[in-house]
Motif scaffolding. Structure first.
Motif, PDB file in Angstrom:
ATOM      1  N   THR A 102       9.778   0.708   5.208  1.00 47.44           N
ATOM      2  CA  THR A 102       8.734   0.133   6.059  1.00 47.44           C
ATOM      3  C   THR A 102       9.323  -0.223   7.418  1.00 47.44           C
ATOM      4  O   THR A 102      10.315  -0.946   7.506  1.00 47.44           O
ATOM      5  CB  THR A 102       8.149  -1.136   5.413  1.00 47.44           C
ATOM      6  OG1 THR A 102       7.594  -0.805   4.135  1.00 47.44           O
ATOM      7  CG2 THR A 102       7.064  -1.736   6.295  1.00 47.44           C
TER       8      THR A 102
ATOM      9  N   ASN B 167       0.533 -11.500  14.236  1.00 48.08           N
ATOM     10  CA  ASN B 167       0.032 -10.183  13.848  1.00 48.08           C
ATOM     11  C   ASN B 167       1.208  -9.223  13.811  1.00 48.08           C
ATOM     12  O   ASN B 167       1.868  -9.004  14.834  1.00 48.08           O
ATOM     13  CB  ASN B 167      -1.026  -9.685  14.831  1.00 48.08           C
ATOM     14  CG  ASN B 167      -2.346 -10.416  14.681  1.00 48.08           C
ATOM     15  OD1 ASN B 167      -2.532 -11.197  13.741  1.00 48.08           O
ATOM     16  ND2 ASN B 167      -3.276 -10.176  15.595  1.00 48.08           N
TER      17      ASN B 167
ATOM     18  N   SER C 181       2.467  -5.422  12.981  1.00 49.20           N
ATOM     19  CA  SER C 181       2.088  -4.023  12.771  1.00 49.20           C
ATOM     20  C   SER C 181       3.230  -3.306  12.072  1.00 49.20           C
ATOM     21  O   SER C 181       4.355  -3.284  12.578  1.00 49.20           O
ATOM     22  CB  SER C 181       1.779  -3.349  14.111  1.00 49.20           C
ATOM     23  OG  SER C 181       1.493  -1.981  13.924  1.00 49.20           O
TER      24      SER C 181
ATOM     25  N   VAL D  36       4.547   0.245   9.569  1.00 47.08           N
ATOM     26  CA  VAL D  36       4.290   1.647   9.230  1.00 47.08           C
ATOM     27  C   VAL D  36       4.903   1.940   7.868  1.00 47.08           C
ATOM     28  O   VAL D  36       6.104   1.758   7.661  1.00 47.08           O
ATOM     29  CB  VAL D  36       4.875   2.606  10.281  1.00 47.08           C
ATOM     30  CG1 VAL D  36       4.655   4.056   9.856  1.00 47.08           C
ATOM     31  CG2 VAL D  36       4.255   2.357  11.648  1.00 47.08           C
ATOM     32  N   GLN D  37       4.057   2.388   6.941  1.00 46.44           N
ATOM     33  CA  GLN D  37       4.493   2.792   5.608  1.00 46.44           C
ATOM     34  C   GLN D  37       3.894   4.156   5.289  1.00 46.44           C
ATOM     35  O   GLN D  37       2.690   4.368   5.479  1.00 46.44           O
ATOM     36  CB  GLN D  37       4.043   1.788   4.540  1.00 46.44           C
ATOM     37  CG  GLN D  37       4.743   0.452   4.594  1.00 46.44           C
ATOM     38  CD  GLN D  37       4.207  -0.513   3.547  1.00 46.44           C
ATOM     39  OE1 GLN D  37       3.037  -0.446   3.161  1.00 46.44           O
ATOM     40  NE2 GLN D  37       5.049  -1.430   3.083  1.00 46.44           N
TER      41      GLN D  37
ATOM     42  N   LYS E 187       1.618   5.733   7.749  1.00 44.98           N
ATOM     43  CA  LYS E 187       0.372   5.059   8.099  1.00 44.98           C
ATOM     44  C   LYS E 187       0.665   3.670   8.634  1.00 44.98           C
ATOM     45  O   LYS E 187       1.462   2.927   8.072  1.00 44.98           O
ATOM     46  CB  LYS E 187      -0.547   4.975   6.880  1.00 44.98           C
ATOM     47  CG  LYS E 187      -1.006   6.337   6.372  1.00 44.98           C
ATOM     48  CD  LYS E 187      -1.936   6.194   5.178  1.00 44.98           C
ATOM     49  CE  LYS E 187      -2.413   7.557   4.684  1.00 44.98           C
ATOM     50  NZ  LYS E 187      -3.311   7.426   3.497  1.00 44.98           N
ATOM     51  N   GLU E 188      -0.018   3.309   9.709  1.00 44.50           N
ATOM     52  CA  GLU E 188       0.173   2.017  10.336  1.00 44.50           C
ATOM     53  C   GLU E 188      -0.926   1.049   9.899  1.00 44.50           C
ATOM     54  O   GLU E 188      -2.097   1.436   9.778  1.00 44.50           O
ATOM     55  CB  GLU E 188       0.168   2.164  11.866  1.00 44.50           C
ATOM     56  CG  GLU E 188       0.549   0.891  12.607  1.00 44.50           C
ATOM     57  CD  GLU E 188       0.821   1.136  14.093  1.00 44.50           C
ATOM     58  OE1 GLU E 188       0.954   0.143  14.837  1.00 44.50           O
ATOM     59  OE2 GLU E 188       0.907   2.314  14.501  1.00 44.50           O
ATOM     60  N   ARG E 189      -0.515  -0.186   9.649  1.00 45.03           N
ATOM     61  CA  ARG E 189      -1.510  -1.207   9.309  1.00 45.03           C
ATOM     62  C   ARG E 189      -1.079  -2.559   9.870  1.00 45.03           C
ATOM     63  O   ARG E 189       0.098  -2.762  10.199  1.00 45.03           O
ATOM     64  CB  ARG E 189      -1.742  -1.285   7.803  1.00 45.03           C
ATOM     65  CG  ARG E 189      -0.671  -1.983   7.007  1.00 45.03           C
ATOM     66  CD  ARG E 189      -1.131  -2.230   5.559  1.00 45.03           C
ATOM     67  NE  ARG E 189      -0.235  -3.106   4.831  1.00 45.03           N
ATOM     68  CZ  ARG E 189       0.765  -2.689   4.067  1.00 45.03           C
ATOM     69  NH1 ARG E 189       0.998  -1.394   3.935  1.00 45.03           N
ATOM     70  NH2 ARG E 189       1.536  -3.574   3.437  1.00 45.03           N
ATOM     71  N   LEU E 190      -2.020  -3.476   9.943  1.00 45.45           N
ATOM     72  CA  LEU E 190      -1.781  -4.795  10.515  1.00 45.45           C
ATOM     73  C   LEU E 190      -1.762  -5.837   9.403  1.00 45.45           C
ATOM     74  O   LEU E 190      -2.646  -5.861   8.542  1.00 45.45           O
ATOM     75  CB  LEU E 190      -2.866  -5.137  11.534  1.00 45.45           C
ATOM     76  CG  LEU E 190      -2.651  -6.416  12.354  1.00 45.45           C
ATOM     77  CD1 LEU E 190      -1.494  -6.229  13.326  1.00 45.45           C
ATOM     78  CD2 LEU E 190      -3.927  -6.767  13.111  1.00 45.45           C
ATOM     79  N   GLU E 191      -0.745  -6.688   9.415  1.00 49.31           N
ATOM     80  CA  GLU E 191      -0.645  -7.796   8.472  1.00 49.31           C
ATOM     81  C   GLU E 191      -0.587  -9.103   9.262  1.00 49.31           C
ATOM     82  O   GLU E 191      -0.064  -9.144  10.379  1.00 49.31           O
ATOM     83  CB  GLU E 191       0.618  -7.670   7.617  1.00 49.31           C
ATOM     84  CG  GLU E 191       0.607  -6.496   6.660  1.00 49.31           C
ATOM     85  CD  GLU E 191      -0.245  -6.758   5.422  1.00 49.31           C
ATOM     86  OE1 GLU E 191      -0.534  -7.944   5.125  1.00 49.31           O
ATOM     87  OE2 GLU E 191      -0.640  -5.781   4.752  1.00 49.31           O
TER      88      GLU E 191
ATOM     89  N   HIS F 265       2.414  -9.843  -2.714  1.00 48.53           N
ATOM     90  CA  HIS F 265       1.835  -8.620  -2.151  1.00 48.53           C
ATOM     91  C   HIS F 265       1.549  -7.581  -3.212  1.00 48.53           C
ATOM     92  O   HIS F 265       1.206  -6.451  -2.913  1.00 48.53           O
ATOM     93  CB  HIS F 265       2.745  -8.040  -1.069  1.00 48.53           C
ATOM     94  CG  HIS F 265       4.089  -7.610  -1.588  1.00 48.53           C
ATOM     95  ND1 HIS F 265       5.142  -8.488  -1.713  1.00 48.53           N
ATOM     96  CD2 HIS F 265       4.546  -6.410  -1.997  1.00 48.53           C
ATOM     97  CE1 HIS F 265       6.209  -7.847  -2.173  1.00 48.53           C
ATOM     98  NE2 HIS F 265       5.867  -6.588  -2.358  1.00 48.53           N
TER      99      HIS F 265
END
Length: 443
Positions: free
Chosen positions: A109, A123, A125, A127-128, A131-135, A442
């Motif tokens: 990650t 916030n 950001s 990438v896994q 794909k990028e996502r916001l936590e 998680h």
């Protein structure tokens, strides 16, 4: 508000941060770009974020390089005085298994960007799998290390041979029968010079100034163990004593063809190496002064000499970098680093750094203590001083050592003084060896 804490990095500092926050039942997620725990101690022949090279051993002894919650004897009592990179990798992974840390770590990650929204929100950001996502988190703990962005030297002219940074050096074999020039006098430079000299046609090492070379053993004991016995002395007297001991044991640098040291002990980082002086006196490594210019494969030195080389390996350190921050927000790549106890920011009280210091000794024991203090702060059992801004400035104006003004020396601490300062903030029963059972949030 319930806390949700992000840790960047599952290296030696990241895992002890996770362990100690988890001990306090805090909700924690760790992101790491590797496949396993260990950071740069996971050896790979591929050029990556960071990793050691084939023959690397630690430069501090195991006695002063261990977590007190999980010592080397707890792991394997047969580990060498100066463990190899593979022994260390196994040690860190055993620590993570013993304290059940793996369920809280998301590997492969990349943390792309961190934006502080306010005093209770980050916030992040990530990438896994492409794909990028916001936590979203309440707090951020930075443990990404400081050996990932190479500092490349620049000289007049153009070198037509192979020019690499030690970041890309993995083993000596590719330099068989090559004429090799190593730049630098630090630990990596001396190790690379020694290792390449075993297979190269010639190996030379270029220093821009004199460096202290400290052997790994004094009187049959690890040198840092011997040094620890004088830790009760004032730092100025201890430094004077160490210099006298070195001169008695090794003599002056000029006996080995090296430039003399012109700074006080601690003004630069000493180099821990047993083999360089041996190689110099046996004609296997040739000492050179600083480079003046390059032209093709010819390197001109500041003493007027010239020599041809096939390869230059620049062991010139790293830039202190946090690529996931806007430089306008945090930029410690040059200049002072005003953090209280090298971890607390004067303004951003939900941002913390663990392991971002360079001791004359090992980082991880200090990281463990920083992590325990952080856990106490996040649970309210330790209060941040009201004069935090003043304390941050004092870190700059009153360093443990008055060091020369180079980028390498912005985060230096004395191992023993730094440890003492952290212990002063912790309760006496700070060692916790029992694993804590907790569900990963998680999952």
């Amino acid at each position: 508000m319930k806390k949700r804490i992000c840790i960047i990095g599952a290296g030696p500092s990241g895992i002890t941060a996770l362990k100690n926050l988890k001990d306090k039942d805090l909700e924690v997620v760790v992101y790491d770009r590797n496949l396993d725990v260990g950071g740069n101690w996971i050896f790979s022949e591929n050029i990556s974020h960071s990793s050691v090279f084939e023959t690397t051993h630690i430069i501090s002894s195991k006695t002063l390089s261990q977590y007190e919650d999980f010592t080397f004897d707890d792991f394997d009592a047969t580990v060498a005085d100066y463990p190899s990179h593979d022994e260390l990798r196994r040690y860190f992974q055993a620590y993570a298994k013993h304290f059940n840390l793996y369920p809280f770590i998301e590997f492969e990650t990349e943390v792309k960007y961190c934006k502080r929204i306010n005093e209770t929100q980050w916030n992040i950001s990530i990438v896994q799998n492409g794909k990028e996502r916001l936590e979203k988190f309440t707090d951020l703990v930075v443990c990404n290390g400081h050996h990932s962005v190479p500092r490349i030297p620049d000289y007049p002219g153009k070198f037509s041979g192979d020019f690499i940074h030690s970041h890309a050096y993995k083993k000596a074999a590719p330099f068989t029968n090559k004429r090799v020039l190593v730049i630098g006098g630090g630990n990596s430079a001396c190790d690379v010079a020694v290792e390449t000299s075993r297979v190269s046609k010639t190996t030379a090492i270029s220093w821009r100034r004199g460096y202290r070379i400290i052997p790994k053993f004094f009187f049959g004991l690890p040198s840092d163990v011997v040094g620890a016995r004088s830790a009760w002395l004032p730092l100025r007297i201890r430094s004077w004593f160490n210099d006298i001991l070195l001169k008695i044991m090794l003599g002056s640098n000029k006996l080995y063809g090296l430039q003399e040291v012109k700074t006080k002990f601690g003004a630069t980082h000493p180099t821990i190496n047993d083999e360089l002086l041996y190689k110099l006196r046996h004609g296997k490594v040739h000492p050179k002064v600083d480079i003046d210019s390059v032209d093709g494969q010819t390197v001109s030195f500041k003493d007027g000499t010239k020599e041809d080389f096939d390869t230059i390996i620049a062991c010139t350190g790293y830039i202190l970098k946090h690529p996931f921050f806007d430089s306008s927000f945090i930029d410690y790549s040059s200049g002072a680093v005003p953090l209280y106890l090298k971890m607390f920011h004067e303004t951003y009280h939900n941002l913390f750094f663990v392991g971002m210091f360079q001791p004359l000794g090992c980082i991880w024991p200090g990281s463990e203590l920083q992590s325990k203090l952080l856990a106490n702060y996040l649970t309210g059992t330790w209060k941040m001083p009201s004069n935090i801004s003043k304390l941050c400035k004092k870190e700059i104006t009153h360093p443990h050592y008055r060091q020369i003004d180079t980028p390498r020396h912005t985060i230096t601490v004395d191992y023993h003084k730094f440890r003492k300062a952290l212990l002063k903030q912790l309760p006496k029963n700070w060692i916790h060896k029992t694993p804590k059972t907790q569900k990963a949030y998680h999952d």
